[in-house]
Design an enzyme around this catalytic site. Structure first.
Site, mmCIF file in Angstrom:
data_model
loop_
_atom_site.group_PDB
_atom_site.id
_atom_site.type_symbol
_atom_site.label_atom_id
_atom_site.label_comp_id
_atom_site.label_asym_id
_atom_site.label_seq_id
_atom_site.Cartn_x
_atom_site.Cartn_y
_atom_site.Cartn_z
ATOM 1 N N HIS A 79 0.829 -1.195 0.000
ATOM 2 C CA HIS A 79 0.000 0.000 0.000
ATOM 3 C C HIS A 79 0.867 1.250 0.000
ATOM 4 O O HIS A 79 2.011 1.237 0.429
ATOM 5 C CB HIS A 79 -0.934 -0.001 1.206
ATOM 6 C CG HIS A 79 -2.045 -0.996 1.086
ATOM 7 N ND1 HIS A 79 -3.072 -1.067 1.994
ATOM 8 C CD2 HIS A 79 -2.307 -1.949 0.155
ATOM 9 C CE1 HIS A 79 -3.914 -2.027 1.632
ATOM 10 N NE2 HIS A 79 -3.468 -2.574 0.522
ATOM 11 N N GLU A 81 0.775 3.904 1.847
ATOM 12 C CA GLU A 81 1.224 4.287 3.184
ATOM 13 C C GLU A 81 2.419 3.432 3.611
ATOM 14 O O GLU A 81 3.381 3.947 4.186
ATOM 15 C CB GLU A 81 0.097 4.109 4.218
ATOM 16 C CG GLU A 81 -1.171 4.870 3.895
ATOM 17 C CD GLU A 81 -2.202 4.061 3.133
ATOM 18 O OE1 GLU A 81 -3.404 4.223 3.401
ATOM 19 O OE2 GLU A 81 -1.820 3.260 2.239
ATOM 20 N N CYS A 107 -6.119 1.343 5.422
ATOM 21 C CA CYS A 107 -6.671 0.070 5.898
ATOM 22 C C CYS A 107 -6.160 -0.163 7.326
ATOM 23 O O CYS A 107 -5.323 0.588 7.832
ATOM 24 C CB CYS A 107 -6.253 -1.072 4.974
ATOM 25 S SG CYS A 107 -4.500 -1.532 5.100
ATOM 26 N N CYS A 110 -2.287 -0.629 7.484
ATOM 27 C CA CYS A 110 -1.586 0.652 7.355
ATOM 28 C C CYS A 110 -1.783 1.509 8.597
ATOM 29 O O CYS A 110 -0.850 2.198 9.026
ATOM 30 C CB CYS A 110 -2.044 1.390 6.101
ATOM 31 S SG CYS A 110 -1.461 0.606 4.578
#
Length: 150
Positions: A79, A81, A107, A110
């Site tokens: 991801h 992040e 999410c 993260c």
């Protein structure tokens, strides 16, 4: 009167450009970590360095019909992040006390990384079907701002 964008506006505009590097077939996401109004790191969602991108070989999540927000382990991509946080670790940049700007709600995975990396503020736009993520950020006293600048 000052016509310049606010700092949040400025960084959210930049994160929109960052997401254009994404190689995810389902969702383009960009992230930007800032401290003291200075850009520290960026990230976008895509396969790990040196690995084949989903845009080149297809998306296993689409093939298996996995809904968004579920079974994160069945994905080639990291991801945005995660990539921004890892970039800071790779280059020895302290992000403790900083802000992360993201084009989508983080999410829960993260969010855990955001909490443990010492980030104190999350500014995001775009919903993501993961209620646990917002609950964790709240429990950890992370300031969360849903960006809606229309």
């Amino acid at each position: 009167m000052d016509m310049r964008p606010t700092w949040d506006e400025y960084f959210m505009n930049i994160v929109e450009l960052i997401k254009e590097r994404s190689t995810c077939m389902r969702r383009e996401v960009g992230a930007l970590i800032v401290k003291d109004k200075r850009i520290l790191t960026t990230g976008y969602n895509g396969a790990p360095a040196g690995c084949v991108h989903c845009s080149e070989i297809g998306c296993i999540r689409q093939e298996l019909k996995i809904p968004s927000g579920e079974r994160h382990e069945l994905c080639r991509a990291s991801h945005a992040e995660q990539n921004a946080i890892v970039q800071a670790a790779m280059y020895g940049v302290s992000i403790n006390g900083g802000t992360i700007y993201v084009t989508a709600q983080p999410c829960s995975i993260c969010s855990k990384l955001i909490i443990n990396s010492g980030l104190k503020r999350v500014v995001y736009k775009g919903a993501y079907p993961d209620e646990l993520s917002l609950q964790l950020l709240s429990e950890a006293s992370i300031e969360v701002v849903r960006w809606d600048n229309n």
